[in-house]
Design a protein around this motif. Structure first.
Motif, PDB file in Angstrom:
ATOM      1  N   GLY A  35      25.094  37.111  35.588  1.00 31.33           N
ATOM      2  CA  GLY A  35      25.344  38.399  35.521  1.00 31.33           C
ATOM      3  C   GLY A  35      26.967  38.858  34.900  1.00 31.33           C
ATOM      4  O   GLY A  35      27.359  39.864  35.093  1.00 31.33           O
ATOM      5  N   THR A  36      27.615  37.723  34.566  1.00 35.70           N
ATOM      6  CA  THR A  36      29.040  38.187  34.190  1.00 35.70           C
ATOM      7  C   THR A  36      29.129  38.853  33.099  1.00 35.70           C
ATOM      8  O   THR A  36      29.950  39.910  33.011  1.00 35.70           O
ATOM      9  N   GLY A  37      28.113  39.100  32.222  1.00 31.81           N
ATOM     10  CA  GLY A  37      27.990  39.925  30.854  1.00 31.81           C
ATOM     11  C   GLY A  37      28.188  41.382  31.284  1.00 31.81           C
ATOM     12  O   GLY A  37      28.931  42.184  30.851  1.00 31.81           O
ATOM     13  N   ALA A  38      27.479  41.573  32.314  1.00 34.37           N
ATOM     14  CA  ALA A  38      27.548  43.227  32.809  1.00 34.37           C
ATOM     15  C   ALA A  38      28.838  43.678  33.398  1.00 34.37           C
ATOM     16  O   ALA A  38      29.569  44.717  33.015  1.00 34.37           O
ATOM     17  N   THR A  39      29.476  42.575  34.162  1.00 33.95           N
ATOM     18  CA  THR A  39      31.039  43.051  34.603  1.00 33.95           C
ATOM     19  C   THR A  39      31.788  43.175  33.099  1.00 33.95           C
ATOM     20  O   THR A  39      32.640  43.956  33.523  1.00 33.95           O
ATOM     21  N   ALA A  41      31.146  44.078  30.275  1.00 31.62           N
ATOM     22  CA  ALA A  41      31.066  45.517  29.712  1.00 31.62           C
ATOM     23  C   ALA A  41      31.634  46.563  30.443  1.00 31.62           C
ATOM     24  O   ALA A  41      31.879  47.402  29.817  1.00 31.62           O
ATOM     25  N   MET A  42      31.480  46.451  31.522  1.00 32.44           N
ATOM     26  CA  MET A  42      32.219  47.640  32.421  1.00 32.44           C
ATOM     27  C   MET A  42      33.573  47.544  32.350  1.00 32.44           C
ATOM     28  O   MET A  42      34.311  48.525  32.379  1.00 32.44           O
ATOM     29  N   ASP A  43      34.224  46.574  32.745  1.00 28.98           N
ATOM     30  CA  ASP A  43      35.678  46.255  32.874  1.00 28.98           C
ATOM     31  C   ASP A  43      36.060  45.002  32.212  1.00 28.98           C
ATOM     32  O   ASP A  43      36.238  44.110  32.999  1.00 28.98           O
ATOM     33  N   PRO A  44      36.438  45.073  30.911  1.00 27.61           N
ATOM     34  CA  PRO A  44      36.876  43.561  30.539  1.00 27.61           C
ATOM     35  C   PRO A  44      38.065  42.921  31.211  1.00 27.61           C
ATOM     36  O   PRO A  44      37.910  41.781  31.000  1.00 27.61           O
ATOM     37  N   ALA A  45      39.037  43.652  31.526  1.00 23.45           N
ATOM     38  CA  ALA A  45      39.883  43.180  32.185  1.00 23.45           C
ATOM     39  C   ALA A  45      39.693  42.571  33.584  1.00 23.45           C
ATOM     40  O   ALA A  45      40.395  41.706  33.871  1.00 23.45           O
ATOM     41  N   ALA A  46      38.556  42.822  34.166  1.00 26.70           N
ATOM     42  CA  ALA A  46      38.105  42.335  35.335  1.00 26.70           C
ATOM     43  C   ALA A  46      37.245  41.122  35.317  1.00 26.70           C
ATOM     44  O   ALA A  46      37.251  40.270  36.037  1.00 26.70           O
ATOM     45  N   ALA A  47      36.850  40.849  33.851  1.00 28.28           N
ATOM     46  CA  ALA A  47      36.046  39.673  33.773  1.00 28.28           C
ATOM     47  C   ALA A  47      36.651  38.531  33.242  1.00 28.28           C
ATOM     48  O   ALA A  47      36.821  38.042  32.128  1.00 28.28           O
ATOM     49  N   MET A  48      37.200  37.718  34.095  1.00 24.78           N
ATOM     50  CA  MET A  48      37.870  36.513  33.922  1.00 24.78           C
ATOM     51  C   MET A  48      37.131  35.377  34.711  1.00 24.78           C
ATOM     52  O   MET A  48      38.038  34.831  35.737  1.00 24.78           O
ATOM     53  N   ASP A  49      36.164  34.769  34.348  1.00 25.32           N
ATOM     54  CA  ASP A  49      35.321  33.836  34.898  1.00 25.32           C
ATOM     55  C   ASP A  49      36.036  32.427  34.655  1.00 25.32           C
ATOM     56  O   ASP A  49      36.291  32.250  33.279  1.00 25.32           O
ATOM     57  N   GLY A 108      25.104  33.834  25.872  1.00 26.39           N
ATOM     58  CA  GLY A 108      24.801  33.971  27.123  1.00 26.39           C
ATOM     59  C   GLY A 108      25.918  34.941  27.824  1.00 26.39           C
ATOM     60  O   GLY A 108      26.493  35.833  27.214  1.00 26.39           O
ATOM     61  N   PRO A 109      26.299  34.722  29.231  1.00 29.39           N
ATOM     62  CA  PRO A 109      27.116  35.577  29.917  1.00 29.39           C
ATOM     63  C   PRO A 109      28.457  35.787  29.130  1.00 29.39           C
ATOM     64  O   PRO A 109      28.922  34.673  28.864  1.00 29.39           O
ATOM     65  N   ARG A 110      29.271  36.684  29.259  1.00 25.42           N
ATOM     66  CA  ARG A 110      30.549  36.747  28.692  1.00 25.42           C
ATOM     67  C   ARG A 110      31.654  36.595  29.894  1.00 25.42           C
ATOM     68  O   ARG A 110      31.549  37.240  30.974  1.00 25.42           O
ATOM     69  N   PHE A 111      32.406  35.571  29.642  1.00 21.54           N
ATOM     70  CA  PHE A 111      33.217  35.081  30.672  1.00 21.54           C
ATOM     71  C   PHE A 111      34.459  35.692  30.598  1.00 21.54           C
ATOM     72  O   PHE A 111      35.298  36.211  31.680  1.00 21.54           O
ATOM     73  N   VAL A 112      34.978  35.735  29.252  1.00 20.96           N
ATOM     74  CA  VAL A 112      36.592  36.447  29.150  1.00 20.96           C
ATOM     75  C   VAL A 112      36.366  37.432  27.980  1.00 20.96           C
ATOM     76  O   VAL A 112      35.753  36.869  27.224  1.00 20.96           O
ATOM     77  N   PRO A 113      36.949  38.348  27.798  1.00 22.72           N
ATOM     78  CA  PRO A 113      37.422  39.162  26.565  1.00 22.72           C
ATOM     79  C   PRO A 113      37.930  38.337  25.467  1.00 22.72           C
ATOM     80  O   PRO A 113      38.523  37.085  25.590  1.00 22.72           O
ATOM     81  N   THR A 114      37.830  38.625  24.322  1.00 20.96           N
ATOM     82  CA  THR A 114      37.842  38.051  23.163  1.00 20.96           C
ATOM     83  C   THR A 114      39.374  37.667  22.943  1.00 20.96           C
ATOM     84  O   THR A 114      39.877  36.541  22.616  1.00 20.96           O
ATOM     85  N   VAL A 162      58.133  36.102  34.809  1.00 23.40           N
ATOM     86  CA  VAL A 162      57.940  34.811  34.948  1.00 23.40           C
ATOM     87  C   VAL A 162      56.609  34.395  35.405  1.00 23.40           C
ATOM     88  O   VAL A 162      56.012  33.432  34.831  1.00 23.40           O
ATOM     89  N   GLY A 163      56.005  35.010  36.435  1.00 20.65           N
ATOM     90  CA  GLY A 163      54.735  34.503  36.945  1.00 20.65           C
ATOM     91  C   GLY A 163      53.733  34.934  35.977  1.00 20.65           C
ATOM     92  O   GLY A 163      52.995  34.351  35.801  1.00 20.65           O
ATOM     93  N   LYS A 164      53.993  35.963  35.291  1.00 24.76           N
ATOM     94  CA  LYS A 164      52.975  36.131  34.090  1.00 24.76           C
ATOM     95  C   LYS A 164      52.929  35.126  33.203  1.00 24.76           C
ATOM     96  O   LYS A 164      52.128  34.783  32.346  1.00 24.76           O
ATOM     97  N   ALA A 165      54.004  34.774  32.591  1.00 31.72           N
ATOM     98  CA  ALA A 165      54.452  33.899  31.566  1.00 31.72           C
ATOM     99  C   ALA A 165      53.848  32.328  32.071  1.00 31.72           C
ATOM    100  O   ALA A 165      53.134  31.661  31.184  1.00 31.72           O
ATOM    101  N   VAL A 166      54.263  31.886  33.277  1.00 31.10           N
ATOM    102  CA  VAL A 166      53.348  30.727  33.930  1.00 31.10           C
ATOM    103  C   VAL A 166      51.877  30.963  34.132  1.00 31.10           C
ATOM    104  O   VAL A 166      51.409  29.954  33.584  1.00 31.10           O
ATOM    105  N   GLY A 167      51.558  31.879  34.394  1.00 29.60           N
ATOM    106  CA  GLY A 167      50.112  32.112  34.805  1.00 29.60           C
ATOM    107  C   GLY A 167      49.301  32.596  33.303  1.00 29.60           C
ATOM    108  O   GLY A 167      48.322  33.410  33.426  1.00 29.60           O
ATOM    109  N   TRP A 168      50.001  32.398  32.163  1.00 35.25           N
ATOM    110  CA  TRP A 168      49.247  32.880  31.036  1.00 35.25           C
ATOM    111  C   TRP A 168      47.860  32.620  30.839  1.00 35.25           C
ATOM    112  O   TRP A 168      47.079  33.502  30.341  1.00 35.25           O
ATOM    113  N   MET A 169      47.376  31.736  31.403  1.00 32.06           N
ATOM    114  CA  MET A 169      46.036  31.205  31.014  1.00 32.06           C
ATOM    115  C   MET A 169      44.933  32.250  31.700  1.00 32.06           C
ATOM    116  O   MET A 169      44.013  32.511  31.161  1.00 32.06           O
ATOM    117  N   THR A 170      45.245  32.727  32.965  1.00 36.61           N
ATOM    118  CA  THR A 170      44.496  33.584  33.473  1.00 36.61           C
ATOM    119  C   THR A 170      44.949  35.062  33.426  1.00 36.61           C
ATOM    120  O   THR A 170      44.249  35.648  34.282  1.00 36.61           O
TER     121      THR A 170
END
Length: 200
Positions: A35-39, A41-49, A108-114, A162-170
């Motif tokens: 069901g990730t795709g529905a999430t 569609a509602m909030d792209p920033a929250a969809a970080m599978d 399939g399901p959308r895991f993360v935004p483009t 710094v935290g955002k730079a180190v955790g850039w992937m997620t």
């Protein structure tokens, strides 16, 4: 036989492409009906599978074996311009990894935004290129895989620059520090690899 065909064979491109396809196919099989795709569609920033990060890291790792040929000494003596070819090869690996995830999300399901796909593909392939320079092509996969493990296993860092730079992937899309961190990794790793080539 054209040089591009020879280059692709010497860099194990067919095997890498097959590995990327198998990774995407396996993930598609195991995530059908998610069901990730529905999430998304509602909030792209929250969809970080986290599945997306594994797909990208595995795809980049599969492509990174081609950062070196069968005989590095022979490569270095060849009278051709290696820098643009290495740079193009680096960008191609990142593009294929991102395209594989985008194709997977299309059926399939959308895991993360483009935006996250582009950012993370760039950062991971930059790490792989840097790994080839520091450790050799056969170990180029260690840096992107290690960064993935760090990102997944270590608790979230404080939400400062710094935290955002180190955790850039997620980081969610639109996080400026994370975007610049990924760009810096791509530029640094890609440039060093294009100029110096893989370590012997």
């Amino acid at each position: 036989m054209r040089w591009l065909t020879l280059y692709a064979r010497s860099r194990q491109v067919p095997a890498s492409a097959a590995a990327v396809t198998l990774v995407a196919l396996a993930v598609w099989i195991f995530t059908r009906g998610d069901g990730t795709g529905a999430t998304a569609a509602m909030d792209p920033a929250a969809a970080m599978d986290p599945t997306a990060f594994f797909v990208l890291a595995a795809s980049v790792a599969a492509g990174s074996v081609g950062f070196g040929g069968q005989d590095l000494a022979l490569d270095r003596t060849a009278a051709i311009r290696w820098a643009p070819r290495r740079a193009a090869h680096t960008l191609l690996i990142g593009a294929v990894a991102g395209a594989a995830l985008m194709a997977l999300q299309a059926v399939g399901p959308r895991f993360v935004p483009t935006e996250v796909v582009v950012r993370d593909s760039a950062g991971l392939v930059g790490l792989a290129a840097l790994g080839a320079v520091l450790c050799g092509a056969h170990l180029a996969w260690t840096l992107p895989t290690g960064w993935l493990a760090f990102t997944v296993l270590v608790p979230p860092l404080p939400p400062h620059t710094v935290g955002k730079a180190v955790g850039w992937m997620t980081s969610p899309p639109g996080t400026e520090a994370s975007t610049w961190a990924a760009v810096a990794l791509l530029v640094t790793g890609g440039t060093l690899y294009a100029v110096a080539g893989p370590r012997r």
